[in-house]
Write a protein that holds these residues in place. Structure first.
Motif, PDB file in Angstrom:
ATOM      1  N   PRO A 167      -4.325   3.271  -0.327  1.00  0.00           N
ATOM      2  CA  PRO A 167      -4.108   3.696   1.058  1.00  0.00           C
ATOM      3  C   PRO A 167      -5.279   4.477   1.635  1.00  0.00           C
ATOM      4  CG  PRO A 167      -2.709   4.942  -0.455  1.00  0.00           C
ATOM      5  CD  PRO A 167      -3.298   3.810  -1.235  1.00  0.00           C
ATOM      6  N   VAL A 168      -6.057   5.147   0.776  1.00  0.00           N
ATOM      7  CA  VAL A 168      -7.237   5.874   1.265  1.00  0.00           C
ATOM      8  C   VAL A 168      -8.257   4.898   1.860  1.00  0.00           C
ATOM      9  CG1 VAL A 168      -9.221   7.277   0.584  1.00  0.00           C
ATOM     10  CG2 VAL A 168      -6.951   7.817  -0.313  1.00  0.00           C
ATOM     11  N   VAL A 169      -8.543   3.790   1.136  1.00  0.00           N
ATOM     12  CA  VAL A 169      -9.486   2.787   1.637  1.00  0.00           C
ATOM     13  C   VAL A 169      -8.942   2.140   2.909  1.00  0.00           C
ATOM     14  CG1 VAL A 169     -10.592   0.571   1.132  1.00  0.00           C
ATOM     15  CG2 VAL A 169     -10.437   2.331  -0.641  1.00  0.00           C
ATOM     16  N   LEU A 170      -7.650   1.834   2.907  1.00  0.00           N
ATOM     17  CA  LEU A 170      -7.027   1.211   4.077  1.00  0.00           C
ATOM     18  C   LEU A 170      -7.128   2.109   5.298  1.00  0.00           C
ATOM     19  CD1 LEU A 170      -5.271  -1.256   5.045  1.00  0.00           C
ATOM     20  CD2 LEU A 170      -3.285   0.201   4.585  1.00  0.00           C
ATOM     21  N   VAL A 171      -6.800   3.378   5.113  1.00  0.00           N
ATOM     22  CA  VAL A 171      -6.847   4.332   6.229  1.00  0.00           C
ATOM     23  C   VAL A 171      -8.281   4.518   6.720  1.00  0.00           C
ATOM     24  CG1 VAL A 171      -6.512   6.755   6.855  1.00  0.00           C
ATOM     25  CG2 VAL A 171      -4.726   5.538   5.610  1.00  0.00           C
ATOM     26  N   ALA A 172      -9.247   4.578   5.790  1.00  0.00           N
ATOM     27  CA  ALA A 172     -10.652   4.732   6.188  1.00  0.00           C
ATOM     28  C   ALA A 172     -11.124   3.544   7.024  1.00  0.00           C
ATOM     29  CB  ALA A 172     -11.531   4.888   4.950  1.00  0.00           C
TER      30      ALA A 172
ATOM     31  N   PHE B  78       0.806  -1.221   0.000  1.00  0.00           N
ATOM     32  CA  PHE B  78       0.000   0.000   0.000  1.00  0.00           C
ATOM     33  C   PHE B  78       0.841   1.275   0.000  1.00  0.00           C
ATOM     34  CE2 PHE B  78      -2.859  -3.261   1.432  1.00  0.00           C
ATOM     35  CZ  PHE B  78      -4.069  -2.906   0.890  1.00  0.00           C
ATOM     36  N   PHE B  79       2.105   1.166   0.397  1.00  0.00           N
ATOM     37  CA  PHE B  79       2.990   2.345   0.447  1.00  0.00           C
ATOM     38  C   PHE B  79       4.344   1.983  -0.155  1.00  0.00           C
ATOM     39  CE2 PHE B  79       0.207   2.211   4.187  1.00  0.00           C
ATOM     40  CZ  PHE B  79      -0.512   3.384   4.031  1.00  0.00           C
TER      41      PHE B  79
ATOM     42  N   MET C 281     -13.434  -3.408   5.260  1.00  0.00           N
ATOM     43  CA  MET C 281     -12.724  -2.478   4.375  1.00  0.00           C
ATOM     44  C   MET C 281     -11.241  -2.820   4.287  1.00  0.00           C
ATOM     45  SD  MET C 281     -14.592   1.084   5.495  1.00  0.00           S
ATOM     46  CE  MET C 281     -13.677   2.103   4.324  1.00  0.00           C
ATOM     47  N   VAL C 282     -10.640  -3.209   5.406  1.00  0.00           N
ATOM     48  CA  VAL C 282      -9.220  -3.574   5.399  1.00  0.00           C
ATOM     49  C   VAL C 282      -9.012  -4.899   4.679  1.00  0.00           C
ATOM     50  CG1 VAL C 282      -7.235  -4.188   6.841  1.00  0.00           C
ATOM     51  CG2 VAL C 282      -8.726  -2.290   7.509  1.00  0.00           C
ATOM     52  N   ALA C 283      -9.874  -5.880   4.962  1.00  0.00           N
ATOM     53  CA  ALA C 283      -9.702  -7.222   4.396  1.00  0.00           C
ATOM     54  C   ALA C 283      -9.763  -7.223   2.871  1.00  0.00           C
ATOM     55  CB  ALA C 283     -10.769  -8.159   4.967  1.00  0.00           C
ATOM     56  N   PHE C 284     -10.613  -6.366   2.306  1.00  0.00           N
ATOM     57  CA  PHE C 284     -10.824  -6.386   0.855  1.00  0.00           C
ATOM     58  C   PHE C 284     -10.296  -5.123   0.158  1.00  0.00           C
ATOM     59  CE2 PHE C 284     -14.210  -9.066   2.694  1.00  0.00           C
ATOM     60  CZ  PHE C 284     -13.838 -10.273   2.113  1.00  0.00           C
TER      61      PHE C 284
END
Length: 444
Positions: free
Chosen positions: A134-139, A62-63, A119-122
């Motif tokens: 990273p936006v979805v991960l952070v959310a 993701f980064f 949200m993290v899993a998918f």
């Protein structure tokens, strides 16, 4: 036994969410109810654990960066972002638990937590969707943090209130036991997947498996929590102000000192159990299989020891002596733990020192929760516990990994984590000495 609860307007128009004839909790909380209450906290810790264990992979996916330290820093920063939302969650959800009951709050919290885990899993990776990843991960991490902010306040309040005062230490100890079980399960998942899957498989899809497993358990937790009895009914026809305002005006000293009391315990928990594998692999270049033993040992003790700490708290009239003794012992052990790792001592020696430190930490855990819970009246207890724990964990635990990773980078000293832990221990010990133990509200 029944307690009648009016549907009259409470606190400026918010009506009680309790049933009209809400059953009081039985004198002795049964095994099923204890599991139901602590399951949410356990799932929260499990998710945080597996995120931490796979932080190196998540950082790369993701980064992406040419510098491994930069990727890891961004990944653990995202881990910390989940904690930033905890204070807000403690304000909103702690308030909800005090106004509408512990059961309603815990059901809502687990639902929000489920959405965050999903949200993290998918979440798609950076390679798939670019900056959106990273936006979805952070959310997802923010939603998880928000829900976690209210979990401890509502759950520990229920545990304290759900039976006779002579056994409240044993009940509250389930809070830490659930964390140990979750961390142990998370570490076992990480170790097992690292053993059976190739590195490429872990990067492609393997890292998602632990999150999906946690997500699959959550519907069971939601169903069981809906069957719980309520321990806190809203007083009919009484208008009260926001619990946070009451806490600040009437219980400010306990609130501020309580936050500092969290400091040493939370930094130790998140560094020893969660950060240690990444530290041993990235900084000391040790095999990943060796690093997992540290987390597994600490997690196993967090599963087994708190019950005995709860029994001890039930036997003794004061909480502070337990906390003072355990804090001093833990402080003495910090430097030897990291020194043995750094200088290549036999793994058994390091594990023995970590085990002793975790035994002390877990013996004191029930006494700590009771010390805080008993400082607040029932009307603001969930909010008080939630705020103390959420702010303390956010400031000192959530960013512990980011802080020590940064210290390692700027100082080049592999003992930097020990310095940070020793500083936290001194601050917590000073707060403990300043705490005036009282049980004014313990029988409410």
């Amino acid at each position: 036994m029944k307690q009648r609860v009016s549907y009259a307007q409470v606190d400026g128009g918010v009506s009680s969410s309790l049933p009209y004839d809400a059953p009081l909790v039985p004198e002795r909380a049964n095994f099923k109810s204890l599991v139901a209450v602590t399951l949410g906290n356990g799932l929260e810790i499990y998710d945080f654990a597996v995120y931490s264990f796979f932080s190196v992979i998540i950082g790369h996916l993701f980064f992406p960066s040419s510098d491994d330290y930069t990727s890891l820093l961004l990944a653990v920063a995202t881990f910390g972002v989940g904690f930033v939302m905890r204070p807000l969650g403690s304000l909103v959800l702690g308030n909800y638990a005090d106004k509408h009951g512990r059961k309603a709050a815990m059901t809502l919290i687990l639902g929000l937590m489920s959405l965050g885990v999903m949200m993290v899993a998918f979440a798609p990776t950076y390679h798939q969707v670019g900056i959106l990843a990273p936006v979805v991960l952070v959310a997802g991490r923010m939603l998880q943090g928000f829900s976690a902010g209210g979990e401890v306040g509502a759950a520990t309040s229920w545990l304290m209130e759900a039976g006779h005062k002579s056994s409240r230490g044993s009940r509250v100890s389930w809070q830490m036991t659930s964390q140990g079980g979750a961390a142990l399960f998370g570490a076992a998942m990480g170790a097992g997947l690292s053993h059976v899957l190739s590195e490429q498989q872990l990067y492609d899809w393997g890292w998602r498996i632990p999150f999906i497993v946690g997500l699959a358990i959550m519907p069971i937790g939601l169903y069981i929590r809906r069957q719980l009895a309520e321990t806190h009914s809203v007083t009919a026809n009484v208008v009260t102000e926001n619990p946070a305002l009451t806490l600040w005006r009437e219980h400010r000293r306990a609130l501020l000192l309580g936050i500092l009391l969290v400091m040493k315990g939370t930094t130790t928990f998140y560094i020893i159990i969660y950060y240690m594998p990444a530290y041993m692999v990235n900084t000391l270049h040790m095999p990943a299989s060796t690093s997992w033993w540290v987390s597994l040992t600490a997690a196993a003790l967090t599963l087994l020891v708190p019950f005995f700490g709860g029994k001890l708290a039930d036997k003794l009239p004061k909480r502070k002596p337990i906390l003072i003794g355990c804090a001093l012992g833990s402080f003495i052990l910090i430097w030897p733990i990291f020194a043995t790792i750094l200088h290549g001592a036999p793994l058994g020696v390091t594990l023995a020192l970590i085990a002793l430190d975790q035994i002390l930490a877990n013996i004191s855990s029930a006494a700590f929760f009771l010390l805080i819970l008993e400082a607040f009246p029932k009307a603001v207890r969930a909010s008080g516990m939630a705020l103390v724990y959420a702010i303390g964990v956010t400031l000192f635990g959530g960013f512990a990994q980011l802080i020590v990773t940064w210290l390692l980078k700027v100082t080049g000293q592999p003992m930097a984590p020990a310095w940070y832990l020793m500083f936290c221990a001194v601050v917590t010990f000073a707060a403990l000495l300043a705490w005036h133990e009282r049980k004014t509200f313990c029988d409410e």
